[in-house]
Scaffold this active site. Structure first.
Site, mmCIF file in Angstrom:
data_model
loop_
_atom_site.group_PDB
_atom_site.id
_atom_site.type_symbol
_atom_site.label_atom_id
_atom_site.label_comp_id
_atom_site.label_asym_id
_atom_site.label_seq_id
_atom_site.Cartn_x
_atom_site.Cartn_y
_atom_site.Cartn_z
ATOM 1 N N THR A 189 0.864 -1.180 0.000
ATOM 2 C CA THR A 189 0.000 0.000 0.000
ATOM 3 C C THR A 189 0.867 1.184 0.000
ATOM 4 O O THR A 189 1.261 1.696 1.001
ATOM 5 C CB THR A 189 -0.968 0.114 1.146
ATOM 6 O OG1 THR A 189 -2.242 0.258 0.624
ATOM 7 C CG2 THR A 189 -1.008 1.409 1.850
ATOM 8 N N GLU A 275 5.171 0.107 9.945
ATOM 9 C CA GLU A 275 4.311 0.233 11.118
ATOM 10 C C GLU A 275 4.899 -0.527 12.314
ATOM 11 O O GLU A 275 5.038 -1.750 12.278
ATOM 12 C CB GLU A 275 2.908 -0.277 10.783
ATOM 13 C CG GLU A 275 2.169 0.674 9.860
ATOM 14 C CD GLU A 275 0.864 0.116 9.354
ATOM 15 O OE1 GLU A 275 0.068 0.916 8.833
ATOM 16 O OE2 GLU A 275 0.629 -1.102 9.461
ATOM 17 N N SER A 406 -10.329 2.741 13.280
ATOM 18 C CA SER A 406 -10.640 3.758 14.276
ATOM 19 C C SER A 406 -9.637 4.906 14.223
ATOM 20 O O SER A 406 -9.855 5.916 14.856
ATOM 21 C CB SER A 406 -10.660 3.157 15.679
ATOM 22 O OG SER A 406 -9.398 2.615 15.998
#
Length: 406
Positions: A189, A275, A406
């Site tokens: 991505t 990440e 979220s």
């Protein structure tokens, strides 16, 4: 080649803007990249069979034309798996930019990144483009705001710019990228946009892009997941006014060196921002029978979750590296293989000629505690080599992706 303090707007004739469309809660989430004149465009897209609406539309546009003048990008929403409505929304983004900038048909591409399976707030996006397109400018700040606006879970904007002299003219190549998770060879991505004012034939640029991608973005992995949206678009508007590069002469190779540097720099920045990542891992494979074999071995090592976890745990578990080589199902002779880990001038040999070596665990730990570590693998099978880049796999990676929506 000279590395310069620049961004996506540094090459002649390029402008950009980053602004807020309320797709995300607070941060800028829309951007436009614009060339004063139509630019030669080449691109590569995700190999995932599930392709987001923007990817589908861009691929169709580039079947019809080689010239693009603007790219509109949103973050916070991937516009993927959104059916007919997603295609319509992507087209609305294109049409809105075309109308406000007064461009011809098929002169605008679109990219999106973010959550999959959610419809775009298209009215907000349309209104924001109409209100903010006049903010497009050519300053370094405009380029930096654009780099920031394409980020999702990224912790820092990724950009690079270089300058090279070709035919007595100053040629600039600049790029921005986003990517932190869902990164895997075959482009993960990841969105990347490269602008250059070079004058080069379309066919040569297209060939060069594919080669450069294979040695940069397709040799990185954060987590083994290939995205629905990954896109790399290059715009070359010829405004440097060098004599057109049409053959693989000295000028071509000078441009190639700078172009490859830009792509590899962006790819490495993506890995360093993986990440939850704490370690940047480089896997060097030498002595393979073929170049393709070397690539597969290197990618297999940096893609292995067990290898990544071992480096997070600072464990010199070389067995996991050997195991990862075996995942490729490419024949090699273990008794010819050697492995060491390295940081700077510190090198620890873990295995030689297929046999484990006694090594100082404390010294190995000193290497493994470093932020950047090399895994060097010698296969003794041939003369080909390749390098791949990855990161460790941490607790934070799970935390980030467990609550991504979220």
């Amino acid at each position: 080649m000279k590395i310069i303090n620049g961004g996506i707007t540094t090459p002649k004739g390029f402008k950009a803007a980053g602004f807020f469309a309320a797709i995300r809660k607070k941060k800028n989430d829309m951007s436009i990249i614009y060339s004063d004149v139509p630019a030669d465009c080449v691109a590569v897209f995700t190999k995932n069979t599930v392709k987001a609406a923007p990817v589908q539309i861009d691929m169709e546009i580039l079947k019809r034309t080689k010239l693009i003048q603007a790219i509109v990008i949103n973050s916070g929403n991937a516009n993927a798996c959104t059916g007919k409505k997603g295609l319509e929304d992507a087209q609305t983004m294109i049409d809105t930019v075309k109308n406000v900038l007064g461009l011809e048909k098929d002169r605008v591409l679109v990219s999106s990144t973010g959550v999959i399976g959610v419809n775009l707030p298209i009215e907000k996006i349309k209104r924001s483009i109409e209100e903010n397109y006049k903010e497009i400018g050519d300053s370094l700040l405009h380029g930096d705001m654009t780099a920031e606006a394409i980020m999702t879970t990224d912790t820092f904007p990724k950009k690079v710019a270089v300058e090279v002299e070709i035919d007595g003219k100053k040629v600039v190549i600049a790029g921005i990228a986003k990517g932190s998770g869902m990164i895997h060879p075959n482009m993960g991505t990841m969105l990347a946009f490269v602008t250059t004012d070079v004058n080069i034939s379309h066919d040569l640029l297209d060939e060069l892009l594919k080669q450069s991608t294979d040695d940069s973005y397709n040799m990185i992995s954060v987590d083994g997941d290939t995205s629905t949206n990954d896109t790399l678009i290059v715009l070359a508007n010829k405004m440097a006014e060098n004599k057109e590069i049409t053959t693989k002469d000295e000028d071509y190779y000078k441009f190639k060196e700078a172009f490859d540097y830009v792509n590899l720099s962006l790819a490495k920045q993506i890995i360093k921002d993986g990440e939850g990542a704490g370690k940047f891992i480089e896997a060097n494979v030498k002595g393979a029978k073929t170049k393709d074999d070397a690539r597969e071995f290197a990618k297999s090592v940096i893609s292995s979750s067990l290898v990544k976890a071992a480096f997070f745990g600072e464990d010199a578990n070389w067995g996991r590296i050997i195991c990862a080589l075996g995942y490729t199902e490419i024949d090699f002779q273990l008794e010819k293989s050697s492995i060491n880990i390295q940081n700077g001038d510190k090198t620890i040999v873990l295995m030689k000629d297929g046999m484990p070596l006694d090594f100082d665990e404390e010294k190995a730990l000193e290497v493994l505690k470093m932020d950047e570590i090399k895994i060097n693998i010698e296969l003794g099978e041939g003369t080909e080599s390749a390098t791949a880049w990855g990161c460790d796999l941490s607790y934070d990676y799970v935390k980030i992706n467990a609550s991504y929506r979220s």
